[in-house]
Design a protein around this motif. Structure first.
Motif, short mmCIF file in Angstrom:
data_model
loop_
_atom_site.label_atom_id
_atom_site.label_comp_id
_atom_site.label_asym_id
_atom_site.label_seq_id
_atom_site.Cartn_x
_atom_site.Cartn_y
_atom_site.Cartn_z
N GLN A 70 4.85 -41.30 26.42
CA GLN A 70 5.58 -40.79 27.89
C GLN A 70 6.22 -39.17 26.58
OE1 GLN A 70 6.60 -40.95 30.99
NE2 GLN A 70 7.15 -38.76 31.21
N MET A 71 7.56 -39.62 25.84
CA MET A 71 8.39 -38.96 25.18
C MET A 71 7.33 -37.91 23.94
SD MET A 71 11.82 -40.74 24.84
CE MET A 71 11.49 -42.68 24.62
N ASP A 119 5.90 -35.45 26.68
CA ASP A 119 7.39 -34.62 26.72
C ASP A 119 7.59 -33.29 26.33
OD1 ASP A 119 7.61 -36.06 29.38
OD2 ASP A 119 9.69 -36.84 28.79
N ILE A 120 7.47 -34.08 24.97
CA ILE A 120 8.88 -33.22 24.00
C ILE A 120 7.45 -32.21 23.06
CG2 ILE A 120 9.39 -33.05 21.13
CD1 ILE A 120 11.00 -34.58 22.87
N GLY A 131 6.33 -29.44 25.71
CA GLY A 131 7.80 -28.95 26.29
C GLY A 131 8.04 -27.85 24.43
N ASP A 161 5.18 -30.48 33.46
CA ASP A 161 6.20 -32.00 33.97
C ASP A 161 5.55 -32.77 34.88
OD1 ASP A 161 8.09 -30.75 32.93
OD2 ASP A 161 8.56 -29.71 34.82
N ASP A 162 4.98 -32.36 35.52
CA ASP A 162 4.41 -33.78 36.86
C ASP A 162 3.78 -34.30 35.88
OD1 ASP A 162 6.25 -33.34 38.66
OD2 ASP A 162 5.91 -31.34 39.10
N ILE A 185 2.80 -34.74 32.39
CA ILE A 185 2.79 -35.50 32.24
C ILE A 185 3.55 -37.57 32.58
CG2 ILE A 185 4.85 -35.98 29.97
CD1 ILE A 185 4.87 -33.56 29.63
N ALA A 186 4.25 -36.90 33.48
CA ALA A 186 4.35 -38.00 34.48
C ALA A 186 3.24 -39.27 34.64
CB ALA A 186 5.60 -37.77 35.54
N ARG A 230 5.90 -31.36 41.97
CA ARG A 230 7.44 -30.22 41.75
C ARG A 230 8.76 -30.44 43.28
NH1 ARG A 230 4.83 -24.67 43.29
NH2 ARG A 230 3.15 -24.80 42.13
N ARG A 263 12.07 -29.32 32.47
CA ARG A 263 12.90 -30.65 32.75
C ARG A 263 11.91 -32.38 31.90
NH1 ARG A 263 10.33 -32.61 37.27
NH2 ARG A 263 8.97 -30.85 37.91
N SER A 264 11.04 -31.73 32.05
CA SER A 264 9.74 -33.47 30.67
C SER A 264 11.04 -33.01 29.44
CB SER A 264 9.14 -33.47 31.08
OG SER A 264 8.37 -31.83 30.79
N PRO A 265 11.05 -31.99 28.69
CA PRO A 265 11.47 -32.29 27.69
C PRO A 265 13.56 -33.02 27.39
CG PRO A 265 10.68 -30.15 27.62
CD PRO A 265 10.22 -30.68 28.77
N ALA A 296 13.04 -36.95 28.62
CA ALA A 296 13.45 -37.64 27.51
C ALA A 296 14.67 -37.50 26.73
CB ALA A 296 11.75 -37.44 26.67
N GLN A 323 12.72 -36.36 36.40
CA GLN A 323 11.68 -36.82 35.99
C GLN A 323 10.37 -38.01 37.66
OE1 GLN A 323 8.42 -35.25 35.31
NE2 GLN A 323 7.91 -36.38 33.33
N ARG A 325 8.06 -38.47 39.33
CA ARG A 325 7.02 -38.88 39.08
C ARG A 325 6.67 -39.24 38.39
NH1 ARG A 325 3.12 -36.79 42.84
NH2 ARG A 325 2.95 -39.04 42.72
N SER A 326 7.70 -40.07 37.43
CA SER A 326 7.28 -40.78 35.74
C SER A 326 7.63 -41.78 36.71
CB SER A 326 8.28 -40.57 35.17
OG SER A 326 8.14 -40.94 34.29
N TYR A 338 9.88 -43.72 34.50
CA TYR A 338 11.39 -44.13 33.68
C TYR A 338 11.99 -44.60 35.72
CZ TYR A 338 11.22 -40.50 30.43
OH TYR A 338 11.28 -39.68 29.23
#
Lengths: 288, 257
Positions: A51-52, A55-56, A59, A248-249, A251-252, B36, B61-63, B66, B95, B97-98, B101
Protein backbone atom coordinates in the motif's frame (compact mmCIF):
# COMPACT_ATOMS: atom_id res chain seq x y z
CA UNK A 1 0.78 17.42 -44.98
CA UNK A 2 3.65 19.89 -45.09
CA UNK A 3 2.39 21.49 -41.87
CA UNK A 4 2.34 18.10 -40.21
CA UNK A 5 5.97 17.55 -41.21
CA UNK A 6 6.94 20.95 -39.77
CA UNK A 7 5.08 20.22 -36.52
CA UNK A 8 6.77 16.83 -36.17
CA UNK A 9 10.18 18.41 -36.81
CA UNK A 10 9.60 21.06 -34.11
CA UNK A 11 8.28 18.37 -31.72
CA UNK A 12 11.29 16.10 -32.21
CA UNK A 13 13.69 19.03 -31.81
CA UNK A 14 11.95 20.10 -28.59
CA UNK A 15 12.11 16.56 -27.24
CA UNK A 16 15.83 16.22 -28.11
CA UNK A 17 16.56 19.61 -26.57
CA UNK A 18 14.82 18.66 -23.32
CA UNK A 19 16.63 15.33 -23.17
CA UNK A 20 19.96 17.16 -23.64
CA UNK A 21 19.06 19.33 -20.67
CA UNK A 22 19.37 16.14 -18.57
CA UNK A 23 15.72 16.21 -17.55
CA UNK A 24 15.77 12.44 -17.03
CA UNK A 25 18.18 12.80 -14.12
CA UNK A 26 15.10 13.18 -11.92
CA UNK A 27 14.56 9.45 -12.50
CA UNK A 28 17.51 8.80 -10.20
CA UNK A 29 15.66 10.57 -7.38
CA UNK A 30 12.51 8.64 -8.22
CA UNK A 31 14.44 5.35 -8.21
CA UNK A 32 16.02 6.25 -4.88
CA UNK A 33 12.58 7.07 -3.46
CA UNK A 34 10.94 3.86 -4.68
CA UNK A 35 13.78 1.46 -3.85
CA UNK A 36 14.58 3.21 -0.56
CA UNK A 37 10.92 3.17 0.39
CA UNK A 38 10.71 -0.52 -0.46
CA UNK A 39 13.75 -1.39 1.70
CA UNK A 40 12.63 0.80 4.62
CA UNK A 41 9.17 -0.78 4.73
CA UNK A 42 10.47 -4.27 5.46
CA UNK A 43 9.29 -4.09 9.09
CA UNK A 44 5.64 -3.62 8.03
CA UNK A 45 3.19 -6.33 7.03
CA UNK A 46 3.19 -7.09 3.30
CA UNK A 47 -0.20 -5.40 2.81
CA UNK A 48 1.14 -2.23 4.43
CA UNK A 49 4.36 -2.42 2.41
CA UNK A 50 2.53 -2.67 -0.91
CA UNK A 51 0.00 0.00 0.00
CA UNK A 52 2.76 2.46 0.98
CA UNK A 53 4.90 1.59 -2.04
CA UNK A 54 1.95 2.43 -4.29
CA UNK A 55 1.11 5.57 -2.29
CA UNK A 56 4.63 6.99 -2.47
CA UNK A 57 5.39 5.90 -6.04
CA UNK A 58 2.20 7.17 -7.65
CA UNK A 59 2.37 10.35 -5.56
CA UNK A 60 5.97 10.93 -6.74
CA UNK A 61 4.93 10.21 -10.33
CA UNK A 62 2.25 12.87 -10.06
CA UNK A 63 4.68 15.40 -8.50
CA UNK A 64 7.42 14.79 -11.09
CA UNK A 65 4.92 14.79 -13.96
CA UNK A 66 3.45 18.13 -12.86
CA UNK A 67 6.89 19.66 -12.23
CA UNK A 68 8.23 18.62 -15.64
CA UNK A 69 5.08 19.90 -17.34
CA UNK A 70 5.23 23.33 -15.70
CA UNK A 71 9.01 23.88 -15.77
CA UNK A 72 9.66 22.58 -19.27
CA UNK A 73 6.75 24.47 -20.82
CA UNK A 74 7.35 27.73 -18.97
CA UNK A 75 10.94 27.79 -20.12
CA UNK A 76 10.76 27.18 -23.85
CA UNK A 77 9.27 30.45 -25.20
CA UNK A 78 11.54 32.83 -23.19
CA UNK A 79 14.53 30.58 -23.93
CA UNK A 80 13.84 30.50 -27.67
CA UNK A 81 13.49 34.27 -27.64
CA UNK A 82 16.69 34.73 -25.63
CA UNK A 83 18.62 32.37 -27.92
CA UNK A 84 16.93 34.04 -30.91
CA UNK A 85 16.11 30.58 -32.34
CA UNK A 86 12.42 31.53 -32.53
CA UNK A 87 13.24 34.22 -35.12
CA UNK A 88 15.12 31.86 -37.38
CA UNK A 89 12.33 29.27 -37.10
CA UNK A 90 9.47 31.68 -37.74
CA UNK A 91 11.38 33.37 -40.58
CA UNK A 92 10.99 30.10 -42.48
CA UNK A 93 7.54 28.99 -43.71
CA UNK A 94 6.60 27.72 -40.23
CA UNK A 95 3.22 28.98 -39.03
CA UNK A 96 3.13 30.09 -35.41
CA UNK A 97 0.37 27.55 -34.80
CA UNK A 98 2.63 24.69 -35.97
CA UNK A 99 5.53 26.03 -33.92
CA UNK A 100 3.39 26.05 -30.74
CA UNK A 101 1.82 22.67 -31.50
CA UNK A 102 5.23 21.15 -32.19
CA UNK A 103 6.61 22.49 -28.92
CA UNK A 104 3.63 21.17 -26.97
CA UNK A 105 3.86 17.76 -28.66
CA UNK A 106 7.58 17.61 -27.77
CA UNK A 107 6.71 18.23 -24.13
CA UNK A 108 3.93 15.61 -24.29
CA UNK A 109 6.53 13.19 -25.65
CA UNK A 110 8.85 13.95 -22.75
CA UNK A 111 5.98 13.51 -20.27
CA UNK A 112 4.95 10.20 -21.84
CA UNK A 113 8.51 8.82 -21.78
CA UNK A 114 9.06 10.04 -18.19
CA UNK A 115 5.83 8.52 -16.92
CA UNK A 116 6.50 5.28 -18.81
CA UNK A 117 9.99 4.99 -17.30
CA UNK A 118 8.70 5.77 -13.79
CA UNK A 119 5.87 3.23 -14.22
CA UNK A 120 8.33 0.58 -15.40
CA UNK A 121 10.58 1.21 -12.41
CA UNK A 122 7.65 1.19 -9.97
CA UNK A 123 6.17 -2.00 -11.42
CA UNK A 124 9.59 -3.69 -11.41
CA UNK A 125 10.11 -2.90 -7.70
CA UNK A 126 6.55 -4.05 -6.93
CA UNK A 127 7.15 -7.28 -8.85
CA UNK A 128 10.45 -7.97 -7.05
CA UNK A 129 8.87 -7.29 -3.63
CA UNK A 130 5.95 -9.55 -4.55
CA UNK A 131 8.38 -12.35 -5.43
CA UNK A 132 10.20 -11.95 -2.11
CA UNK A 133 6.97 -11.98 -0.10
CA UNK A 134 5.67 -15.00 -2.05
CA UNK A 135 8.87 -16.93 -1.32
CA UNK A 136 8.63 -16.04 2.38
CA UNK A 137 4.96 -17.05 2.47
CA UNK A 138 5.64 -20.42 0.79
CA UNK A 139 8.53 -21.07 3.19
CA UNK A 140 6.32 -20.29 6.20
CA UNK A 141 3.53 -22.51 4.90
CA UNK A 142 5.65 -25.61 4.36
CA UNK A 143 3.54 -28.63 5.24
CA UNK A 144 0.24 -26.76 4.77
CA UNK A 145 -2.42 -28.01 2.37
CA UNK A 146 -2.36 -26.90 -1.28
CA UNK A 147 -5.62 -25.00 -0.70
CA UNK A 148 -4.13 -23.01 2.19
CA UNK A 149 -1.01 -22.15 0.18
CA UNK A 150 -3.15 -21.09 -2.79
CA UNK A 151 -5.26 -18.84 -0.54
CA UNK A 152 -2.14 -17.22 0.98
CA UNK A 153 -0.59 -16.69 -2.47
CA UNK A 154 -3.83 -15.15 -3.72
CA UNK A 155 -3.86 -12.75 -0.76
CA UNK A 156 -0.33 -11.58 -1.63
CA UNK A 157 -1.00 -11.17 -5.35
CA UNK A 158 -4.28 -9.32 -4.67
CA UNK A 159 -2.38 -6.82 -2.52
CA UNK A 160 0.21 -6.10 -5.24
CA UNK A 161 -0.98 -5.80 -8.81
CA UNK A 162 -4.31 -4.22 -9.52
CA UNK A 163 -5.43 -3.64 -13.10
CA UNK A 164 -6.80 -0.26 -12.02
CA UNK A 165 -3.24 0.99 -11.56
CA UNK A 166 -3.03 1.41 -15.35
CA UNK A 167 -5.96 3.89 -15.64
CA UNK A 168 -4.46 5.67 -12.62
CA UNK A 169 -1.14 6.13 -14.42
CA UNK A 170 -2.91 7.22 -17.63
CA UNK A 171 -4.83 9.86 -15.66
CA UNK A 172 -1.53 11.13 -14.17
CA UNK A 173 -0.25 11.63 -17.74
CA UNK A 174 -3.37 13.54 -18.77
CA UNK A 175 -3.19 15.76 -15.70
CA UNK A 176 0.44 16.60 -16.52
CA UNK A 177 -0.45 17.22 -20.18
CA UNK A 178 -3.26 19.54 -19.10
CA UNK A 179 -0.81 21.47 -16.91
CA UNK A 180 1.62 21.74 -19.84
CA UNK A 181 -1.15 23.10 -22.05
CA UNK A 182 -2.25 25.60 -19.39
CA UNK A 183 1.35 26.72 -18.82
CA UNK A 184 1.75 27.18 -22.58
CA UNK A 185 -1.31 29.44 -22.61
CA UNK A 186 0.16 31.49 -19.73
CA UNK A 187 3.57 31.75 -21.38
CA UNK A 188 2.10 33.25 -24.57
CA UNK A 189 1.34 36.52 -22.76
CA UNK A 190 3.87 36.31 -19.91
CA UNK A 191 7.00 38.42 -20.03
CA UNK A 192 9.30 36.06 -18.14
CA UNK A 193 9.54 32.37 -17.33
CA UNK A 194 9.53 33.03 -13.57
CA UNK A 195 6.12 34.73 -13.92
CA UNK A 196 4.79 31.76 -15.87
CA UNK A 197 6.11 29.25 -13.31
CA UNK A 198 4.63 31.19 -10.39
CA UNK A 199 1.28 31.62 -12.13
CA UNK A 200 1.13 27.97 -13.19
CA UNK A 201 1.97 26.82 -9.65
CA UNK A 202 -0.74 29.08 -8.22
CA UNK A 203 -3.21 27.75 -10.81
CA UNK A 204 -2.24 24.22 -9.83
CA UNK A 205 -3.41 24.84 -6.27
CA UNK A 206 -6.48 26.84 -7.33
CA UNK A 207 -7.37 24.10 -9.81
CA UNK A 208 -7.54 21.60 -6.96
CA UNK A 209 -10.01 23.87 -5.18
CA UNK A 210 -12.12 24.50 -8.28
CA UNK A 211 -14.58 21.71 -7.49
CA UNK A 212 -15.11 23.07 -3.96
CA UNK A 213 -15.71 26.58 -5.37
CA UNK A 214 -18.10 25.16 -7.97
CA UNK A 215 -20.14 23.30 -5.38
CA UNK A 216 -20.22 26.40 -3.20
CA UNK A 217 -21.36 28.56 -6.10
CA UNK A 218 -23.97 26.16 -7.47
CA UNK A 219 -25.35 25.24 -4.05
CA UNK A 220 -26.58 28.85 -3.79
CA UNK A 221 -25.44 29.29 -0.19
CA UNK A 222 -26.83 32.51 1.26
CA UNK A 223 -23.64 34.61 1.51
CA UNK A 224 -22.32 37.92 0.22
CA UNK A 225 -22.74 38.37 -3.49
CA UNK A 226 -19.02 39.12 -4.00
CA UNK A 227 -18.18 35.80 -2.36
CA UNK A 228 -20.44 33.94 -4.77
CA UNK A 229 -19.04 35.95 -7.67
CA UNK A 230 -15.52 34.93 -6.70
CA UNK A 231 -16.58 31.27 -6.49
CA UNK A 232 -18.23 31.59 -9.91
CA UNK A 233 -15.08 33.09 -11.42
CA UNK A 234 -12.91 30.33 -9.99
CA UNK A 235 -15.35 27.71 -11.31
CA UNK A 236 -15.45 29.20 -14.80
CA UNK A 237 -11.84 30.26 -15.32
CA UNK A 238 -9.82 27.45 -13.77
CA UNK A 239 -9.58 23.75 -14.61
CA UNK A 240 -10.99 21.13 -12.25
CA UNK A 241 -7.78 19.31 -11.31
CA UNK A 242 -9.50 17.39 -8.52
CA UNK A 243 -11.30 15.39 -11.24
CA UNK A 244 -7.91 13.88 -12.17
CA UNK A 245 -7.17 12.64 -8.65
CA UNK A 246 -8.37 9.09 -9.13
CA UNK A 247 -5.10 7.51 -8.00
CA UNK A 248 -5.81 8.06 -4.28
CA UNK A 249 -8.85 5.79 -4.52
CA UNK A 250 -7.21 3.37 -6.97
CA UNK A 251 -4.31 2.77 -4.56
CA UNK A 252 -6.85 2.03 -1.83
CA UNK A 253 -8.21 -0.76 -4.03
CA UNK A 254 -11.30 0.98 -5.38
CA UNK A 255 -12.37 0.12 -8.91
CA UNK A 256 -12.83 3.04 -11.29
CA UNK A 257 -15.88 2.60 -13.58
CA UNK A 258 -15.04 2.72 -17.29
CA UNK A 259 -17.48 5.60 -17.86
CA UNK A 260 -15.75 7.69 -15.20
CA UNK A 261 -12.32 6.92 -16.62
CA UNK A 262 -13.40 7.73 -20.17
CA UNK A 263 -15.16 10.91 -18.97
CA UNK A 264 -12.02 12.05 -17.15
CA UNK A 265 -9.85 11.45 -20.23
CA UNK A 266 -12.43 13.29 -22.37
CA UNK A 267 -12.39 16.22 -19.94
CA UNK A 268 -8.58 16.26 -20.07
CA UNK A 269 -8.58 16.32 -23.88
CA UNK A 270 -11.12 19.16 -23.88
CA UNK A 271 -9.01 21.24 -21.50
CA UNK A 272 -5.83 20.54 -23.47
CA UNK A 273 -7.37 21.50 -26.82
CA UNK A 274 -9.07 24.65 -25.49
CA UNK A 275 -5.96 25.92 -23.65
CA UNK A 276 -3.87 25.22 -26.74
CA UNK A 277 -6.35 27.03 -29.02
CA UNK A 278 -6.33 30.06 -26.71
CA UNK A 279 -2.53 29.98 -26.60
CA UNK A 280 -2.45 29.91 -30.40
CA UNK A 281 -4.94 32.80 -30.53
CA UNK A 282 -2.83 35.00 -28.25
CA UNK A 283 0.50 33.94 -29.79
CA UNK A 284 -0.65 34.58 -33.35
CA UNK A 285 -0.67 38.31 -32.70
CA UNK A 286 2.19 38.58 -30.23
CA UNK A 287 5.04 40.94 -31.05
CA UNK A 288 8.31 39.08 -30.82
CA UNK B 1 -3.07 42.08 -28.98
CA UNK B 2 -5.19 43.49 -26.15
CA UNK B 3 -8.51 42.46 -27.67
CA UNK B 4 -7.15 38.95 -28.17
CA UNK B 5 -6.31 38.68 -24.48
CA UNK B 6 -9.77 39.95 -23.53
CA UNK B 7 -11.52 37.67 -25.98
CA UNK B 8 -9.48 34.69 -24.81
CA UNK B 9 -10.61 35.39 -21.24
CA UNK B 10 -14.22 35.64 -22.40
CA UNK B 11 -13.83 32.39 -24.34
CA UNK B 12 -12.34 30.75 -21.25
CA UNK B 13 -15.41 31.78 -19.21
CA UNK B 14 -17.71 30.41 -21.90
CA UNK B 15 -15.74 27.18 -22.02
CA UNK B 16 -15.92 26.93 -18.20
CA UNK B 17 -19.69 27.41 -18.31
CA UNK B 18 -20.10 24.74 -20.99
CA UNK B 19 -18.10 22.30 -18.87
CA UNK B 20 -20.31 22.65 -15.78
CA UNK B 21 -22.76 19.85 -16.69
CA UNK B 22 -19.87 17.51 -17.63
CA UNK B 23 -18.08 18.22 -14.36
CA UNK B 24 -21.29 17.70 -12.39
CA UNK B 25 -21.87 14.35 -14.15
CA UNK B 26 -18.33 13.18 -13.51
CA UNK B 27 -18.63 14.21 -9.88
CA UNK B 28 -21.90 12.28 -9.53
CA UNK B 29 -20.33 9.21 -11.19
CA UNK B 30 -17.40 9.40 -8.77
CA UNK B 31 -19.70 9.71 -5.74
CA UNK B 32 -21.82 6.80 -6.99
CA UNK B 33 -18.66 4.67 -7.14
CA UNK B 34 -17.76 5.83 -3.58
CA UNK B 35 -14.74 7.76 -4.90
CA UNK B 36 -13.42 11.16 -3.77
CA UNK B 37 -15.27 10.97 -0.45
CA UNK B 38 -12.60 12.63 1.66
CA UNK B 39 -13.95 15.53 3.68
CA UNK B 40 -11.24 18.20 3.67
CA UNK B 41 -12.47 20.48 6.43
CA UNK B 42 -11.07 22.66 9.20
CA UNK B 43 -11.07 19.73 11.63
CA UNK B 44 -8.65 17.86 9.36
CA UNK B 45 -6.61 21.05 8.85
CA UNK B 46 -6.05 21.25 12.63
CA UNK B 47 -4.94 17.63 12.79
CA UNK B 48 -2.48 17.55 9.90
CA UNK B 49 -1.16 21.10 9.97
CA UNK B 50 -0.97 23.68 7.22
CA UNK B 51 1.61 21.90 5.06
CA UNK B 52 -0.23 18.60 5.30
CA UNK B 53 -3.53 20.23 4.46
CA UNK B 54 -1.96 21.91 1.44
CA UNK B 55 -0.61 18.54 0.32
CA UNK B 56 -4.03 16.95 0.78
CA UNK B 57 -5.65 19.76 -1.20
CA UNK B 58 -3.10 19.34 -3.99
CA UNK B 59 -3.99 15.75 -4.63
CA UNK B 60 -1.41 14.05 -2.43
CA UNK B 61 -3.80 12.46 0.05
CA UNK B 62 -2.43 8.96 -0.33
CA UNK B 63 1.30 9.76 0.12
CA UNK B 64 0.36 11.90 3.14
CA UNK B 65 -1.68 9.03 4.57
CA UNK B 66 1.32 6.70 4.06
CA UNK B 67 3.66 9.07 5.91
CA UNK B 68 1.18 9.41 8.78
CA UNK B 69 0.82 5.62 8.87
CA UNK B 70 4.59 5.33 9.42
CA UNK B 71 4.24 7.85 12.28
CA UNK B 72 1.45 5.74 13.76
CA UNK B 73 3.72 2.70 13.54
CA UNK B 74 6.44 4.58 15.45
CA UNK B 75 3.82 5.53 18.06
CA UNK B 76 2.92 1.84 18.35
CA UNK B 77 6.56 0.90 18.94
CA UNK B 78 6.63 3.52 21.72
CA UNK B 79 3.21 2.31 22.99
CA UNK B 80 1.70 5.80 22.68
CA UNK B 81 -1.88 4.58 22.29
CA UNK B 82 -3.60 7.98 22.41
CA UNK B 83 -1.34 9.38 19.68
CA UNK B 84 -1.93 6.25 17.64
CA UNK B 85 -5.71 6.64 17.85
CA UNK B 86 -5.49 10.27 16.69
CA UNK B 87 -3.15 9.44 13.81
CA UNK B 88 -5.33 6.51 12.70
CA UNK B 89 -8.30 8.85 12.68
CA UNK B 90 -6.44 11.23 10.36
CA UNK B 91 -5.16 8.46 8.10
CA UNK B 92 -8.62 6.97 7.66
CA UNK B 93 -10.07 10.44 6.98
CA UNK B 94 -7.47 10.97 4.25
CA UNK B 95 -7.87 7.52 2.72
CA UNK B 96 -11.44 6.37 3.51
CA UNK B 97 -11.40 3.76 0.70
CA UNK B 98 -8.43 1.85 2.12
CA UNK B 99 -9.77 -1.25 3.85
CA UNK B 100 -6.30 -1.98 5.20
CA UNK B 101 -6.16 1.28 7.18
CA UNK B 102 -9.61 0.77 8.76
CA UNK B 103 -8.90 -2.88 9.53
CA UNK B 104 -5.45 -2.28 11.06
CA UNK B 105 -6.62 0.76 13.04
CA UNK B 106 -9.46 -1.25 14.55
CA UNK B 107 -7.15 -4.17 15.33
CA UNK B 108 -4.59 -1.95 17.07
CA UNK B 109 -7.32 -0.33 19.19
CA UNK B 110 -9.51 -3.33 20.07
CA UNK B 111 -6.64 -5.75 20.65
CA UNK B 112 -3.25 -4.14 21.31
CA UNK B 113 -4.32 -0.91 23.00
CA UNK B 114 -7.09 -2.64 24.96
CA UNK B 115 -4.71 -5.30 26.32
CA UNK B 116 -2.10 -2.65 27.17
CA UNK B 117 -4.75 -0.63 29.01
CA UNK B 118 -5.70 -3.69 31.09
CA UNK B 119 -2.04 -4.41 31.90
CA UNK B 120 -1.21 -0.79 32.67
CA UNK B 121 0.86 -0.94 35.87
CA UNK B 122 0.67 2.82 36.32
CA UNK B 123 -3.07 2.54 36.92
CA UNK B 124 -3.71 0.86 40.29
CA UNK B 125 -7.51 0.94 40.03
CA UNK B 126 -8.84 -2.14 38.25
CA UNK B 127 -12.16 -0.41 37.61
CA UNK B 128 -10.39 2.36 35.70
CA UNK B 129 -8.28 -0.16 33.80
CA UNK B 130 -11.43 -1.99 32.72
CA UNK B 131 -13.05 1.29 31.75
CA UNK B 132 -10.04 2.22 29.64
CA UNK B 133 -10.04 -1.22 28.03
CA UNK B 134 -13.72 -0.87 27.11
CA UNK B 135 -13.01 2.54 25.64
CA UNK B 136 -10.46 0.96 23.29
CA UNK B 137 -12.92 -1.81 22.37
CA UNK B 138 -15.42 0.91 21.49
CA UNK B 139 -12.79 2.76 19.43
CA UNK B 140 -12.02 -0.43 17.50
CA UNK B 141 -15.69 -1.02 16.76
CA UNK B 142 -16.09 2.63 15.78
CA UNK B 143 -13.28 2.38 13.20
CA UNK B 144 -14.90 -0.66 11.64
CA UNK B 145 -18.37 0.87 11.56
CA UNK B 146 -17.05 4.01 9.88
CA UNK B 147 -14.99 1.87 7.51
CA UNK B 148 -18.14 -0.03 6.50
CA UNK B 149 -19.98 3.24 5.85
CA UNK B 150 -17.19 4.22 3.45
CA UNK B 151 -16.76 0.75 1.94
CA UNK B 152 -20.17 -0.91 1.99
CA UNK B 153 -19.06 -3.61 -0.48
CA UNK B 154 -16.18 -4.88 1.63
CA UNK B 155 -16.84 -8.19 3.33
CA UNK B 156 -13.47 -7.93 5.19
CA UNK B 157 -14.62 -5.07 7.41
CA UNK B 158 -17.91 -6.86 8.23
CA UNK B 159 -15.93 -9.96 9.22
CA UNK B 160 -13.62 -7.92 11.46
CA UNK B 161 -16.62 -6.16 13.04
CA UNK B 162 -18.23 -9.53 13.68
CA UNK B 163 -15.05 -10.76 15.38
CA UNK B 164 -14.86 -7.64 17.58
CA UNK B 165 -18.54 -8.01 18.57
CA UNK B 166 -18.01 -11.71 19.29
CA UNK B 167 -14.69 -11.59 21.13
CA UNK B 168 -14.68 -8.18 22.78
CA UNK B 169 -18.36 -7.33 23.38
CA UNK B 170 -19.76 -10.87 23.60
CA UNK B 171 -22.67 -9.59 21.50
CA UNK B 172 -23.48 -12.86 19.73
CA UNK B 173 -26.70 -11.61 18.15
CA UNK B 174 -24.95 -8.57 16.68
CA UNK B 175 -22.01 -10.71 15.55
CA UNK B 176 -24.38 -13.17 13.83
CA UNK B 177 -26.08 -10.38 11.88
CA UNK B 178 -22.71 -8.90 10.91
CA UNK B 179 -21.34 -12.23 9.67
CA UNK B 180 -24.57 -12.75 7.72
CA UNK B 181 -24.07 -9.38 6.00
CA UNK B 182 -20.45 -10.33 5.23
CA UNK B 183 -21.57 -13.67 3.75
CA UNK B 184 -23.99 -11.88 1.41
CA UNK B 185 -21.26 -9.70 -0.11
CA UNK B 186 -19.36 -10.59 -3.29
CA UNK B 187 -16.15 -12.55 -2.77
CA UNK B 188 -16.98 -13.50 0.83
CA UNK B 189 -15.28 -16.74 1.92
CA UNK B 190 -17.40 -19.69 3.02
CA UNK B 191 -16.46 -19.28 6.69
CA UNK B 192 -18.57 -16.07 6.95
CA UNK B 193 -21.80 -18.05 6.71
CA UNK B 194 -20.51 -20.65 9.22
CA UNK B 195 -19.45 -17.96 11.70
CA UNK B 196 -22.94 -16.42 11.39
CA UNK B 197 -24.48 -19.79 12.28
CA UNK B 198 -22.16 -20.37 15.26
CA UNK B 199 -23.00 -16.93 16.70
CA UNK B 200 -26.72 -17.27 16.00
CA UNK B 201 -26.69 -20.49 18.01
CA UNK B 202 -25.49 -18.49 21.03
CA UNK B 203 -28.11 -15.76 20.55
CA UNK B 204 -31.09 -16.33 22.89
CA UNK B 205 -34.34 -16.94 21.01
CA UNK B 206 -32.69 -17.61 17.64
CA UNK B 207 -31.70 -21.25 18.19
CA UNK B 208 -34.20 -22.60 15.68
CA UNK B 209 -33.09 -20.07 13.04
CA UNK B 210 -29.45 -21.00 13.76
CA UNK B 211 -30.24 -24.68 13.37
CA UNK B 212 -31.95 -24.12 10.01
CA UNK B 213 -29.06 -21.96 8.82
CA UNK B 214 -26.40 -24.48 9.86
CA UNK B 215 -28.36 -27.37 8.39
CA UNK B 216 -28.56 -25.53 5.07
CA UNK B 217 -24.79 -25.10 5.16
CA UNK B 218 -24.33 -28.80 5.99
CA UNK B 219 -26.47 -29.74 3.00
CA UNK B 220 -24.21 -27.67 0.71
CA UNK B 221 -21.62 -30.44 0.89
CA UNK B 222 -18.10 -31.23 2.05
CA UNK B 223 -16.84 -27.64 1.87
CA UNK B 224 -19.02 -26.64 4.82
CA UNK B 225 -18.91 -29.96 6.71
CA UNK B 226 -16.28 -29.03 9.23
CA UNK B 227 -16.06 -30.88 12.58
CA UNK B 228 -17.15 -27.80 14.56
CA UNK B 229 -20.26 -27.37 12.37
CA UNK B 230 -21.19 -31.06 12.59
CA UNK B 231 -20.68 -31.15 16.35
CA UNK B 232 -22.77 -28.01 16.87
CA UNK B 233 -25.54 -29.37 14.64
CA UNK B 234 -25.64 -32.64 16.59
CA UNK B 235 -25.75 -30.72 19.85
CA UNK B 236 -28.59 -28.50 18.58
CA UNK B 237 -30.55 -31.47 17.30
CA UNK B 238 -30.58 -32.81 20.83
CA UNK B 239 -31.42 -29.46 22.41
CA UNK B 240 -34.22 -28.69 19.93
CA UNK B 241 -35.44 -32.26 19.99
CA UNK B 242 -35.28 -32.72 16.22
CA UNK B 243 -37.01 -35.95 15.06
CA UNK B 244 -34.56 -38.78 14.37
CA UNK B 245 -35.40 -38.97 10.66
CA UNK B 246 -34.53 -35.31 10.11
CA UNK B 247 -31.16 -35.45 11.84
CA UNK B 248 -27.95 -35.08 9.82
CA UNK B 249 -26.78 -38.58 10.70
CA UNK B 250 -29.94 -40.14 9.25
CA UNK B 251 -29.54 -41.88 5.92
CA UNK B 252 -32.00 -39.48 4.23
CA UNK B 253 -29.60 -36.56 4.68
CA UNK B 254 -26.47 -38.55 4.02
CA UNK B 255 -27.90 -39.57 0.62
CA UNK B 256 -28.56 -35.98 -0.44
CA UNK B 257 -24.88 -35.25 -0.77
Amino acid sequence: MKLLGVTIAVASNTFTELVRQKVFYFLMIFALLVIGNSAFMAKFSFQEQFQMLKDISLGAMSVFGSLIAILATANFLPKDMEDRTIYSILAKPVPRFSYLLGKLCGIFGLLAVSILLMSALFLAVLWIREGTVLNETRAQLQGATAEEIAAAVKEVTNATFNINLIPGIVVIFFKSALLASLTLFLSTFATSSIFTILMATALYFIGHLQSTAREYWLAGVDVHCWSRLLAALVSLLFPDLQAFNLTDDIIAGAAVPMTLFAGTIGLGLLYISVYFSLAALVFSDREL
Amino acid sequence: MKWRKTSSLALLCLFGASLLPIQARLNNDARAAHLRKTALNLNLRERIGQAGFLAALSGFRSPLAAILWIQAHTAWENTEWGRMAGTFDTVTTLQPRSILYWDMSAWHMAWNAAVAAMQNEKQPSEALRIRSQREYFRLGRDFLERGILNNPDSYQLYVQLGIVLRDKFEDHCGAADTFLKAAALPGAPSYCARFAGYEMAKCPGREREAYEHLRQLYLQGDKQRLPSLINLLRDMEKRLDIPQGERIDSSAHSDKT
